[in-house]
Structure formats: structure tokens, C-alpha cells
Design a protein around this motif. Structure first.
Motif, PDB file in Angstrom:
ATOM      1  N   ALA A  66      23.016 -14.896 -33.314  1.00  0.00           N
ATOM      2  CA  ALA A  66      24.232 -14.132 -33.039  1.00  0.00           C
ATOM      3  C   ALA A  66      23.902 -12.806 -32.368  1.00  0.00           C
ATOM      4  O   ALA A  66      24.511 -12.426 -31.367  1.00  0.00           O
ATOM      5  CB  ALA A  66      25.005 -13.901 -34.328  1.00  0.00           C
ATOM      6  N   GLY A  67      22.918 -12.095 -32.923  1.00  0.00           N
ATOM      7  CA  GLY A  67      22.563 -10.798 -32.373  1.00  0.00           C
ATOM      8  C   GLY A  67      21.935 -10.885 -30.997  1.00  0.00           C
ATOM      9  O   GLY A  67      22.258 -10.104 -30.088  1.00  0.00           O
ATOM     10  N   VAL A  68      21.022 -11.834 -30.818  1.00  0.00           N
ATOM     11  CA  VAL A  68      20.370 -12.000 -29.519  1.00  0.00           C
ATOM     12  C   VAL A  68      21.386 -12.319 -28.439  1.00  0.00           C
ATOM     13  O   VAL A  68      21.349 -11.747 -27.338  1.00  0.00           O
ATOM     14  CB  VAL A  68      19.288 -13.095 -29.598  1.00  0.00           C
ATOM     15  N   CYS A  69      22.305 -13.230 -28.723  1.00  0.00           N
ATOM     16  CA  CYS A  69      23.272 -13.628 -27.698  1.00  0.00           C
ATOM     17  C   CYS A  69      24.301 -12.537 -27.429  1.00  0.00           C
ATOM     18  O   CYS A  69      24.756 -12.384 -26.299  1.00  0.00           O
ATOM     19  CB  CYS A  69      23.948 -14.944 -28.098  1.00  0.00           C
ATOM     20  N   THR A  70      24.649 -11.753 -28.455  1.00  0.00           N
ATOM     21  CA  THR A  70      25.487 -10.575 -28.217  1.00  0.00           C
ATOM     22  C   THR A  70      24.787  -9.622 -27.260  1.00  0.00           C
ATOM     23  O   THR A  70      25.370  -9.147 -26.274  1.00  0.00           O
ATOM     24  CB  THR A  70      25.783  -9.846 -29.541  1.00  0.00           C
ATOM     25  N   ALA A  71      23.530  -9.337 -27.557  1.00  0.00           N
ATOM     26  CA  ALA A  71      22.770  -8.365 -26.770  1.00  0.00           C
ATOM     27  C   ALA A  71      22.551  -8.841 -25.340  1.00  0.00           C
ATOM     28  O   ALA A  71      22.736  -8.077 -24.376  1.00  0.00           O
ATOM     29  CB  ALA A  71      21.430  -8.092 -27.453  1.00  0.00           C
ATOM     30  N   ILE A  72      22.167 -10.110 -25.178  1.00  0.00           N
ATOM     31  CA  ILE A  72      21.898 -10.624 -23.835  1.00  0.00           C
ATOM     32  C   ILE A  72      23.161 -10.641 -22.988  1.00  0.00           C
ATOM     33  O   ILE A  72      23.153 -10.227 -21.816  1.00  0.00           O
ATOM     34  CB  ILE A  72      21.273 -12.031 -23.916  1.00  0.00           C
ATOM     35  N   GLU A  73      24.257 -11.114 -23.553  1.00  0.00           N
ATOM     36  CA  GLU A  73      25.503 -11.177 -22.786  1.00  0.00           C
ATOM     37  C   GLU A  73      25.964  -9.783 -22.379  1.00  0.00           C
ATOM     38  O   GLU A  73      26.383  -9.569 -21.238  1.00  0.00           O
ATOM     39  CB  GLU A  73      26.589 -11.883 -23.602  1.00  0.00           C
ATOM     40  N   ALA A  74      25.865  -8.829 -23.300  1.00  0.00           N
ATOM     41  CA  ALA A  74      26.283  -7.464 -22.966  1.00  0.00           C
ATOM     42  C   ALA A  74      25.351  -6.839 -21.935  1.00  0.00           C
ATOM     43  O   ALA A  74      25.803  -6.172 -20.993  1.00  0.00           O
ATOM     44  CB  ALA A  74      26.318  -6.618 -24.239  1.00  0.00           C
ATOM     45  N   ALA A  75      24.059  -7.056 -22.087  1.00  0.00           N
ATOM     46  CA  ALA A  75      23.101  -6.499 -21.129  1.00  0.00           C
ATOM     47  C   ALA A  75      23.285  -7.119 -19.750  1.00  0.00           C
ATOM     48  O   ALA A  75      23.180  -6.429 -18.722  1.00  0.00           O
ATOM     49  CB  ALA A  75      21.676  -6.712 -21.628  1.00  0.00           C
ATOM     50  N   SER A  76      23.577  -8.419 -19.709  1.00  0.00           N
ATOM     51  CA  SER A  76      23.801  -9.066 -18.416  1.00  0.00           C
ATOM     52  C   SER A  76      25.069  -8.550 -17.750  1.00  0.00           C
ATOM     53  O   SER A  76      25.217  -8.652 -16.528  1.00  0.00           O
ATOM     54  CB  SER A  76      23.881 -10.587 -18.593  1.00  0.00           C
ATOM     55  N   GLY A  77      25.966  -7.968 -18.550  1.00  0.00           N
ATOM     56  CA  GLY A  77      27.181  -7.354 -18.010  1.00  0.00           C
ATOM     57  C   GLY A  77      26.996  -5.897 -17.633  1.00  0.00           C
ATOM     58  O   GLY A  77      27.970  -5.220 -17.285  1.00  0.00           O
ATOM     59  N   GLY A  78      25.769  -5.404 -17.738  1.00  0.00           N
ATOM     60  CA  GLY A  78      25.467  -4.053 -17.283  1.00  0.00           C
ATOM     61  C   GLY A  78      25.372  -3.003 -18.368  1.00  0.00           C
ATOM     62  O   GLY A  78      25.163  -1.822 -18.073  1.00  0.00           O
ATOM     63  N   LEU A  79      25.495  -3.390 -19.640  1.00  0.00           N
ATOM     64  CA  LEU A  79      25.429  -2.405 -20.713  1.00  0.00           C
ATOM     65  C   LEU A  79      23.986  -2.068 -21.076  1.00  0.00           C
ATOM     66  O   LEU A  79      23.090  -2.904 -20.952  1.00  0.00           O
ATOM     67  CB  LEU A  79      26.163  -2.918 -21.959  1.00  0.00           C
ATOM     68  N   ASP A  80      23.791  -0.834 -21.513  1.00  0.00           N
ATOM     69  CA  ASP A  80      22.501  -0.368 -22.032  1.00  0.00           C
ATOM     70  C   ASP A  80      22.478  -0.725 -23.516  1.00  0.00           C
ATOM     71  O   ASP A  80      23.175  -0.110 -24.335  1.00  0.00           O
ATOM     72  CB  ASP A  80      22.387   1.142 -21.829  1.00  0.00           C
ATOM     73  N   VAL A  81      21.674  -1.739 -23.882  1.00  0.00           N
ATOM     74  CA  VAL A  81      21.743  -2.344 -25.209  1.00  0.00           C
ATOM     75  C   VAL A  81      20.426  -2.173 -25.953  1.00  0.00           C
ATOM     76  O   VAL A  81      19.350  -2.404 -25.405  1.00  0.00           O
ATOM     77  CB  VAL A  81      22.070  -3.857 -25.106  1.00  0.00           C
ATOM     78  N   LEU A  82      20.541  -1.798 -27.227  1.00  0.00           N
ATOM     79  CA  LEU A  82      19.392  -1.780 -28.131  1.00  0.00           C
ATOM     80  C   LEU A  82      19.638  -2.814 -29.224  1.00  0.00           C
ATOM     81  O   LEU A  82      20.684  -2.814 -29.874  1.00  0.00           O
ATOM     82  CB  LEU A  82      19.214  -0.398 -28.770  1.00  0.00           C
ATOM     83  N   LEU A  83      18.659  -3.680 -29.436  1.00  0.00           N
ATOM     84  CA  LEU A  83      18.718  -4.690 -30.489  1.00  0.00           C
ATOM     85  C   LEU A  83      17.712  -4.306 -31.573  1.00  0.00           C
ATOM     86  O   LEU A  83      16.507  -4.231 -31.319  1.00  0.00           O
ATOM     87  CB  LEU A  83      18.396  -6.070 -29.918  1.00  0.00           C
TER      88      LEU A  83
END
Length: 418
Positions: free
Chosen positions: A15-32
Motif C-alpha cells: 500500500a505504501g510503496v504504490c502510494t509513493a510511486i504513483e504520487a512521485a510519478s505525478g510529480g510530487l516530492d515524496v518521502l517513504l
């Protein structure tokens, strides 16, 4: 100067990995942020495998329809490149760890391992920052939005969100299970004698020679020669949110591991030279906290194959309830070509403006959670949340006010069948 991320995701399971990847692929600066040393969650740390069924066969065409979206399919495909034996259900957790690392790097997700979140700073329905402890160093981590992918809803609990534990009648949760592996097995003889195992196991139980309350011995294959995988210990009536209770569960489950080993070694051909190869780093938890969100998904929603205007995920794994009190596992299976939808509101904790919950701790009843809790659907829910965070940033909205129609268009373009 403090760094403020667009999104911090707590929990590195599917759940966390896919949240992070999808958001990062949309241009967000993401920390997991992950408390252990790898990605993969229950698959990596609890040795939970294989993937349970996340598709349906369409009656009209006999074609298999994937219900978990394209990001989970990409994870499987990337594992297959490294380990060709990988299938749509069977995998090697070490290959999974490597694959998820590479995918997070590919999509630009920032990773922080060996770090546990200990507290939050919250103001007016918003999380401002997280307090964390990493390798004996105190950290304060800032973001504009947050995702709780901890499985046990730990971030939500720290933020003061309302939640329930276990089933509605008595608070009991589905059993905890410590998965393990045995080596030295003659697999050919095991297959020849497999049908003897469960009848003899039940006979031993009836005589008081087996203490494990589970009704059978659940065994899966493994890519390694002479190795079998066991998902068969069962710990009931202990609170998976209480560290003292979980400690007791770990101790009791390890005794059950060797009880199973001795039973097989002494009674079933093929196991004469077996030994316990490994037990999971952590006991597996099927159910614990479930956050109370803007909508509570019910078993009636599942059985009626409910549709929602704000649907962001679909699922149809059977309602698979391991008895919280002892022996027995109940099932409700969905017919071919049928599935239910999960509304976005189940991801939105009541009273929170900049946080979503993802994975098995979303808002639902005990019975409903028994279906969507499997890893492929946790991945799907996470991907949907990642798209929601992307839309929220683009439009400048809080999470309860996200344009769900825009989120749905993103997800439909990525293989979702909502």
C-alpha cells in the motif's frame, strides 16, 4: 532550513510503496518512511506468500480480468525479469525487496529505512510534522500531506483519529500467524503423502497431541529445492495492537512451529530429514485497527457488489475469515465476473484534512476487511491514494475535497475497472 515534502508515506508495504510511486510519478516530492530495513511489508517481514487471487474470469469471454491496476502488474513483471519463475501468484521475497527498491528509485521516491514514527504534530485537523527515531537519532519530518500505510493504523492513532479494533461484537481480531520455511524435504515423497497430513493432524488434535487450534496444515511450494513454506500457526484472542500481547504471540507461535516440525518429521514420509530453515522476522497480522472514515465499507456492500460514485478501487477476493476464537475458516466466494467497489471516502479519516489511510486499515467492518486485506488490493488502494494526492496538489485542495472524478480518470487510464 527544514525540508517540507509534498507527501510523507509511513509504511513500506504494498500500500505504501504504490502510494509513493504513483504520487512521485505525478510529480510530487515524496518521502517513504519504513521502520524495517526493506520494502515489501508483510511479504518481506512476515513471509506472507503467495499472492491471493486478484482477478476474475469474465463469463462471456473466459478472459482473466486483473482487478488490481497496472502498478501491481508492473511489480510482478519487474520481478519476472529478475526471476523467471515468478508467476502472478508465486514470488521470492528477496527478489521483491530488490524490485521495489529499483522501482522507487526509478520513479523518484525518497526512502528512509530503519525509522519509526513516534509522534505527530497536529493542528486544526492537519498533521504538520512527524517525530521519528532512526538509528538512535531523533528526527522531525515535515510535509504538506501524509499517508498512513502502516497496516496497524499507527499514524492515524498517533494523530488522534477514531478507530476500531477487531470485530464489532467483541473486539477480537483474525488470528496472527508466524509463517516459516522447512528445508530438507523430499518434495516427491511429500506430494505422494500429502493427502495423509491433515487427517492425521486432526486425529492428533483430537487426542490433545497438537495444541495449535488451526484446523489443518497449510503448506505452499517454494522456488528452492527441498524447501516448503508454511502458513499454519494460529494465535487467537491476543490483541495485535498491544506489544506485550504480540510478544506472547511470537513466543507461542514459535512453539507451534516446532510442534508442526515434530509432527511431520515423525509421521509423514518425505520429512525425515526436515529442519526449520527460517521463521518470519515478525508475526503476520491479518487485522488490527481500522480507521473510522467518511464511509464504512460493510459486508452487505461486498455481497451486493456495490457501486459508488466515488469508487477508486475494486476487489473480489473471498470473504476469508480465520476464526478469531480458535479452529475454522469461513469463506464467501464471488461468482466469476463480479466484484465490489471501494469508495474514496473509506480512505479519508473523519476530521483530517491532509491525510489518507491506505491498505488493510481503511474504514470498514471486520467482515469486509477480510476480503480487501490481501496484498494486491492493498497495492491498488495505495495507487488510488497516490493519484488522489497528485490531484489534490494540482488543484490546491484538501484530501476530503479532492476531485474524485479526476482521480478516476487517471486510474481508468491505468487499468482500473472502476
Amino acid at each position: 532550513m527544514k525540508h517540507i515534502y509534498d507527501l510523507i508515506v509511513v509504511g513500506g508495504g504494498f500500500a505504501g510503496v504504490c502510494t509513493a510511486i504513483e504520487a512521485a510519478s505525478g510529480g510530487l516530492d515524496v518521502l517513504l518512511v519504513e521502520k524495517n530495513n526493506c520494502l515489501g511489508g508483510a511479504a518481506a517481514n512476515c513471509l506472507v506468500m503467495p499472492f491471493m487471487k486478484y482477478w476474475t474470469k469474465m463469463p462471456e469471454t473466459d478472459v482473466r480480468q486483473n482487478l488490481a491496476g497496472d502498478l501491481f502488474a508492473e511489480i510482478v513483471a519487474e520481478m519476472q525479469k529478475i526471476e523467471p519463475q515468478t508467476t502472478i501468484t508465486a514470488f521470492d521475497e528477496e527478489i521483491l525487496k530488490l524490485t521495489l527498491n529499483r522501482m522507487c528509485r526509478k520513479y523518484g521516491v525518497n526512502l528512509l529505512f530503519d525509522t519509526a514514527v513516534t509522534d505527530v504534530v497536529r493542528e486544526d485537523g492537519r498533521i504538520i510534522s512527524l517525530h521519528a527515531l532512526g538509528k538512535s537519532r531523533k528526527l522531525e519530518l515535515y510535509a504538506n500531506a501524509f499517508a498512513d500505510a502502516t497496516g496497524d493504523a499507527e499514524l492515524s492513532m498517533l494523530a488522534g483519529c477514531a478507530y476500531k479494533v477487531g470485530r464489532e461484537a467483541d473486539g477480537l481480531c483474525q488470528p496472527m500467524t508466524l509463517c516459516f520455511r522447512m528445508s530438507g524435504v523430499d518434495k516427491a515423497k511429500f506430494q505422494e503423502n500429502r493427502a495423509k497430513i491433515n487427517p492425521l493432524y486432526k486425529e492428533f488434535q483430537s487426542k490433545g497431541l497438537i495444541k495449535n487450534p488451526r484446523e489443518d496444515v497449510l503448506i505452499f511450494g517454494n522456488f528452492n529445492d527441498s524447501v516448503l513454506h508454511f502458513n499454519t500457526t494460529r494465535i487467537v484472542k491476543l490483541d495485535p495492537t498491544d506489544p506485550f500481547a504480540v510478544t506472547q504471540a511470537e513466543i507461542d507461535a514459535r512453539e507451534q512451529v516446532y510442534e508442526i516440525r515434530d509432527f511431520l518429521k515423525e509421521n509423514i514420509e518425505g520429512f525425515e530429514n526436515c529442519r526449520v530453515l527460517s521463521t518470519a522476522l515478525q508475526i503476520g497480522i491479518r487485522e488490527s485497527r481500522k480507521v473510522i472514515g467518511e464511509y464504512v465499507l460493510t459486508v452487505e456492500d461486498l455481497k451486493s457488489c456495490a457501486r459508488f460514485e466515488d469508487a477508486i478501487a475494486t476487489a473480489n477476493y473471498d470473504i476469508d475469515i480465520h476464526n478469531p476464537e480458535g479452529a475454522g475458516t469461513s469463506h464467501y466466494y464471488f461468482p466469476d465476473g463480479q466484484w465490489y467497489e471501494i469508495p474514496y471516502r473509506c480512505l479519508v479519516p473523519k476530521g483530517m484534512k491532509n491525510m489518507l489511510v491506505v491498505g488493510r486499515c481503511i474504514s470498514s467492518t471486520h467482515e469486509a476487511q477480510a476480503s480487501y486485506r490481501i496484498m494486491p488490493y492493498c497495492a491498488e488502494i495505495g495507487q488510488a491514494a497516490g493519484a488522489a494526492f497528485t490531484v489534490a496538489k494540482k488543484n490546491g485542495s484538501d484530501m476530503p475535497g479532492v476531485d474524485v472524478a479526476e482521480v478516476q480518470k487517471i486510474l481508468q487510464a491505468k487499468g482500473f475497472v472502476i
